[in-house]
Scaffold this motif. Structure first.
Motif, PDB file in Angstrom:
ATOM      1  N   THR A  12       0.808  -1.224   0.000  1.00 56.72           N
ATOM      2  CA  THR A  12       0.000   0.000   0.000  1.00 56.72           C
ATOM      3  C   THR A  12       0.842   1.275   0.000  1.00 56.72           C
ATOM      4  O   THR A  12       0.300   2.380   0.003  1.00 56.72           O
ATOM      5  CB  THR A  12      -0.916   0.031   1.238  1.00 56.72           C
ATOM      6  OG1 THR A  12      -0.097  -0.229   2.394  1.00 56.72           O
ATOM      7  CG2 THR A  12      -2.005  -1.022   1.147  1.00 56.72           C
ATOM      8  N   THR A  36       1.048  -7.221   1.787  1.00 58.01           N
ATOM      9  CA  THR A  36       1.014  -6.774   3.185  1.00 58.01           C
ATOM     10  C   THR A  36       0.930  -5.252   3.290  1.00 58.01           C
ATOM     11  O   THR A  36       1.290  -4.531   2.361  1.00 58.01           O
ATOM     12  CB  THR A  36       2.255  -7.232   3.998  1.00 58.01           C
ATOM     13  OG1 THR A  36       3.369  -6.381   3.689  1.00 58.01           O
ATOM     14  CG2 THR A  36       2.618  -8.683   3.716  1.00 58.01           C
ATOM     15  N   ALA A  59       0.325  -5.477   9.683  1.00 57.39           N
ATOM     16  CA  ALA A  59       1.171  -5.524  10.882  1.00 57.39           C
ATOM     17  C   ALA A  59       0.388  -5.140  12.133  1.00 57.39           C
ATOM     18  O   ALA A  59       0.669  -5.638  13.220  1.00 57.39           O
ATOM     19  CB  ALA A  59       2.387  -4.609  10.696  1.00 57.39           C
ATOM     20  N   VAL A 100       8.522  -2.525   2.857  1.00 56.36           N
ATOM     21  CA  VAL A 100       8.081  -1.980   4.136  1.00 56.36           C
ATOM     22  C   VAL A 100       8.994  -0.784   4.393  1.00 56.36           C
ATOM     23  O   VAL A 100      10.132  -0.757   3.933  1.00 56.36           O
ATOM     24  CB  VAL A 100       8.247  -3.042   5.247  1.00 56.36           C
ATOM     25  CG1 VAL A 100       8.058  -2.461   6.640  1.00 56.36           C
ATOM     26  CG2 VAL A 100       7.279  -4.202   5.014  1.00 56.36           C
ATOM     27  N   ALA A 122      13.813  -2.690  -1.746  1.00 54.05           N
ATOM     28  CA  ALA A 122      13.636  -1.236  -1.708  1.00 54.05           C
ATOM     29  C   ALA A 122      13.957  -0.726  -0.313  1.00 54.05           C
ATOM     30  O   ALA A 122      14.462   0.372  -0.138  1.00 54.05           O
ATOM     31  CB  ALA A 122      12.203  -0.862  -2.081  1.00 54.05           C
ATOM     32  N   ASP A 149      16.261   0.321  -5.104  1.00 57.53           N
ATOM     33  CA  ASP A 149      16.561   1.737  -4.899  1.00 57.53           C
ATOM     34  C   ASP A 149      17.221   2.237  -6.195  1.00 57.53           C
ATOM     35  O   ASP A 149      18.107   1.569  -6.744  1.00 57.53           O
ATOM     36  CB  ASP A 149      17.511   1.853  -3.696  1.00 57.53           C
ATOM     37  CG  ASP A 149      17.457   3.218  -3.044  1.00 57.53           C
ATOM     38  OD1 ASP A 149      16.823   4.132  -3.604  1.00 57.53           O
ATOM     39  OD2 ASP A 149      18.064   3.369  -1.965  1.00 57.53           O
TER      40      ASP A 149
HETATM   41  P1  NDP Z   1       5.530   4.300   2.293  1.00 55.84           P
HETATM   42  O1  NDP Z   1       5.484   4.958   3.606  1.00 55.84           O
HETATM   43  O2  NDP Z   1       4.839   4.918   1.124  1.00 55.84           O
HETATM   44  O3  NDP Z   1       4.961   2.789   2.433  1.00 55.84           O
HETATM   45  C1  NDP Z   1       5.400   1.922   3.439  1.00 55.84           C
HETATM   46  C2  NDP Z   1       4.706   0.583   3.329  1.00 55.84           C
HETATM   47  O4  NDP Z   1       5.107  -0.245   4.427  1.00 55.84           O
HETATM   48  C3  NDP Z   1       3.182   0.675   3.418  1.00 55.84           C
HETATM   49  O5  NDP Z   1       2.611  -0.421   2.739  1.00 55.84           O
HETATM   50  C4  NDP Z   1       2.937   0.555   4.924  1.00 55.84           C
HETATM   51  O6  NDP Z   1       1.606   0.108   5.227  1.00 55.84           O
HETATM   52  C5  NDP Z   1       3.970  -0.500   5.278  1.00 55.84           C
HETATM   53  N1  NDP Z   1       4.440  -0.416   6.657  1.00 55.84           N
HETATM   54  C6  NDP Z   1       4.794   0.700   7.345  1.00 55.84           C
HETATM   55  N2  NDP Z   1       5.213   0.394   8.574  1.00 55.84           N
HETATM   56  C7  NDP Z   1       5.116  -0.947   8.702  1.00 55.84           C
HETATM   57  C8  NDP Z   1       5.377  -1.869   9.750  1.00 55.84           C
HETATM   58  N3  NDP Z   1       5.822  -1.451  10.953  1.00 55.84           N
HETATM   59  N4  NDP Z   1       5.188  -3.184   9.516  1.00 55.84           N
HETATM   60  C9  NDP Z   1       4.735  -3.606   8.321  1.00 55.84           C
HETATM   61  N5  NDP Z   1       4.449  -2.790   7.293  1.00 55.84           N
HETATM   62  C10 NDP Z   1       4.640  -1.468   7.473  1.00 55.84           C
HETATM   63  O7  NDP Z   1       7.067   4.058   1.980  1.00 55.84           O
HETATM   64  P2  NDP Z   1       7.806   4.000   0.565  1.00 55.84           P
HETATM   65  O8  NDP Z   1       7.065   3.105  -0.369  1.00 55.84           O
HETATM   66  O9  NDP Z   1       8.169   5.347   0.134  1.00 55.84           O
HETATM   67  O10 NDP Z   1       9.186   3.309   0.988  1.00 55.84           O
HETATM   68  C11 NDP Z   1       9.293   1.922   1.288  1.00 55.84           C
HETATM   69  C12 NDP Z   1      10.769   1.570   1.402  1.00 55.84           C
HETATM   70  O11 NDP Z   1      11.367   1.765   0.126  1.00 55.84           O
HETATM   71  C13 NDP Z   1      11.543   2.459   2.381  1.00 55.84           C
HETATM   72  O12 NDP Z   1      12.517   1.685   3.006  1.00 55.84           O
HETATM   73  C14 NDP Z   1      12.199   3.492   1.470  1.00 55.84           C
HETATM   74  O13 NDP Z   1      13.412   3.965   2.005  1.00 55.84           O
HETATM   75  C15 NDP Z   1      12.450   2.665   0.228  1.00 55.84           C
HETATM   76  N6  NDP Z   1      12.542   3.444  -1.007  1.00 55.84           N
HETATM   77  C16 NDP Z   1      11.488   4.210  -1.414  1.00 55.84           C
HETATM   78  C17 NDP Z   1      11.570   4.959  -2.571  1.00 55.84           C
HETATM   79  C18 NDP Z   1      10.403   5.748  -3.079  1.00 55.84           C
HETATM   80  O14 NDP Z   1      10.482   6.308  -4.169  1.00 55.84           O
HETATM   81  N7  NDP Z   1       9.305   5.823  -2.378  1.00 55.84           N
HETATM   82  C19 NDP Z   1      12.805   4.993  -3.376  1.00 55.84           C
HETATM   83  C20 NDP Z   1      13.823   4.098  -2.887  1.00 55.84           C
HETATM   84  C21 NDP Z   1      13.693   3.370  -1.739  1.00 55.84           C
HETATM   85  P3  NDP Z   1       0.368   1.165   5.440  1.00 55.84           P
HETATM   86  O15 NDP Z   1       0.049   1.707   4.078  1.00 55.84           O
HETATM   87  O16 NDP Z   1      -0.725   0.310   5.965  1.00 55.84           O
HETATM   88  O17 NDP Z   1       0.835   2.204   6.409  1.00 55.84           O
END
Ligand code: NDP
Ligand code: MG
Length: 391
Positions: A12, A36, A59, A100, A122, A149
């Motif tokens: 999500t 998830t 989670a 995550v 990621a 990344d």
């Molecule tokens: P978001 O905040 O958009 O999404 C995070 C996701 O992880 C959501 O599905 C969220 O669920 C879930 N989540 C959050 N906390 C928990 C937890 N404690 N346990 C289980 N699931 C959890 O983050 P991004 O997509 O931006 O980033 C994800 C990862 O990718 C990070 O590590 C980031 O550094 C990396 N990244 C991101 C980039 C980007 O362009 N966005 C680029 C490069 C790396 P919910 O929606 O229910 O809150």
């Protein structure tokens, strides 16, 4: 060709969304095994129904009833709690996206690694937190780690042009974020709304703040070191405001190989999804004539001290990068809650790292439990130091 089974952890989120977009483009190629989320039941259930997933986990344990009710009659299995996220990762998907956010992604990513899956990574924090052993463990299990990344995906692609012995250094680019041209005193006082306005990339909230502080680039320097077994002085950061070149590899003949693309995560994710082949992309094709010019600047450690701290953490080793990440997560949460000034983020990371070393806490990490113990202890230390840093 046969169906590939796919799991997306963090479906999500921003990376999850880009991943689902690529899967949606060729539904005949993929079977979704598990999806998830943390607490977004509505979002993950919508995706699970669309893709006919076999298993859904959130989670947040308190959301189990809501999840079960939303999935009633679909035949889709479900679970809640951290162990359910790990269960999702353990289920037999050929390819798993680890997206995550934060160190919470470590255990599930390791669960996928341990069963020898192909893991598009990621979640940089999990690698930074467990860098001492993550790649060794993947090698032992026969897992294939594909960097999602954008900078690391660029390096992965460019590295194919020569051998490790022929490599002299790698360069990861940084947009410089919204405060690239700001004076130090203005960065110090930047508001949450200002930090959330990224010039090029649309991303989750935590990484957007990390981009503004350049802590994201610090995490990426550490990530590059662990992923590709590079020494700190083999990794350079170059500010490149257009975010078109994502990473470069220099070889000993001084040839430099670069990967270019629109600033859209669907390009590196498509590379991971297709690898070792190439699948059709979904981002806008690059139009360099329209972009006109690509510019470059050296990073400024004085205005962005968090970047330099990453090199310090790497050189210190023995859990220091875990502490760097943990303190940053506490600092970002405090800034997001508007409890500390923007400038205090890097100060809290520095103070926590110094206190950690002074207290004699450095020790090599060899397991997820080690990494999680250090992460928890460093978070506590950062939380204790927070009031005096905020003052
Ligand atoms: P978001 O905040 O958009 O999404 C995070 C996701 O992880 C959501 O599905 C969220 O669920 C879930 N989540 C959050 N906390 C928990 C937890 N404690 N346990 C289980 N699931 C959890 O983050 P991004 O997509 O931006 O980033 C994800 C990862 O990718 C990070 O590590 C980031 O550094 C990396 N990244 C991101 C980039 C980007 O362009 N966005 C680029 C490069 C790396 P919910 O929606 O229910 O809150
Ligand atoms: Mg990146």
């Amino acid at each position: 060709s046969s169906l590939r089974s796919i799991t997306v952890l963090g479906a999500t989120g921003s990376i999850g969304d880009s991943t689902m977009d690529l899967l949606r483009a060729s539904p005949e190629r993929y079977q979704v095994e598990a999806l998830t989320a943390n607490g977004n039941v509505e979002g993950v259930v919508k995706l699970a129904k669309e893709f006919n997933a076999r298993f859904v986990a959130v989670a947040d344990e308190s959301k189990l009833d809501e999840l079960r009710a939303a999935l009633a009659g679909t035949g889709i299995a479900s679970g809640a709690g951290d162990s359910a996220i790990v269960e999702a990762a353990e289920r037999p998907a050929d390819w798993l996206m680890a997206a995550v956010s934060g160190a919470a992604g470590l255990k599930p990513a390791l669960a996928a690694v341990d069963r020898g899956a192909t893991v598009a990574l990621a979640n940089k924090e999990c690698l930074v937190c467990a860098g001492d052993f993550f790649m060794d463990r993947a090698a032992k299990a026969g897992a294939c780690i594909l960097p999602a990344d954008s900078e690391h995906n660029a390096l992965f692609q460019a590295l194919a042009s020569g051998s490790r012995e022929e490599l002299t250094r790698v360069i990861i680019t940084a947009s410089g974020g919204p405060f690239r041209t700001w004076a130090a005193a203005d960065i110090e006082q930047a508001t949450l709304a200002q930090a959330l306005k990224h010039p090029n990339w649309s991303m989750g909230q935590k990484i957007t703040i990390d981009s503004a502080s350049m802590m994201n680039k610090g995490l990426e320097v550490i990530e590059a070191s662990y992923l590709f077994a590079l020494a700190p002085d083999e990794i350079d950061v170059l500010v490149h405001p257009q975010s078109i070149i994502h990473g470069m590899v220099e070889f000993r003949d001084y040839s430099v190989m670069a990967q270019l693309g629109s600033p859209d995560m669907r390009t590196p994710i498509a590379h991971c999804l297709g690898w070792p082949d190439r699948i059709p992309g979904r981002a806008a094709p690059l139009d360099l004539a329209k972009i006109g010019s690509l510019t470059f600047e050296a990073p400024d450690y004085a205005r962005f001290p968090g970047l330099k701290l990453a090199y310090d953490a790497l050189r210190t080793g023995s859990g220091a990068t875990t502490v760097y990440n943990a303190a940053n997560e506490i600092a970002v949460a405090a800034f997001t809650a508007q409890n500390i000034r923007f400038g205090a983020i890097a100060r809290l990371v520095e103070a926590t790292m110094n206190e950690w070393v002074r207290a004699g806490n450095l020790a090599p990490l060899s397991s997820a439990d080690d990494a999680i113990a250090v992460d928890h202890k460093a978070r506590k230390m950062a939380a204790t130091l927070l009031p005096q840093i905020a003052a």
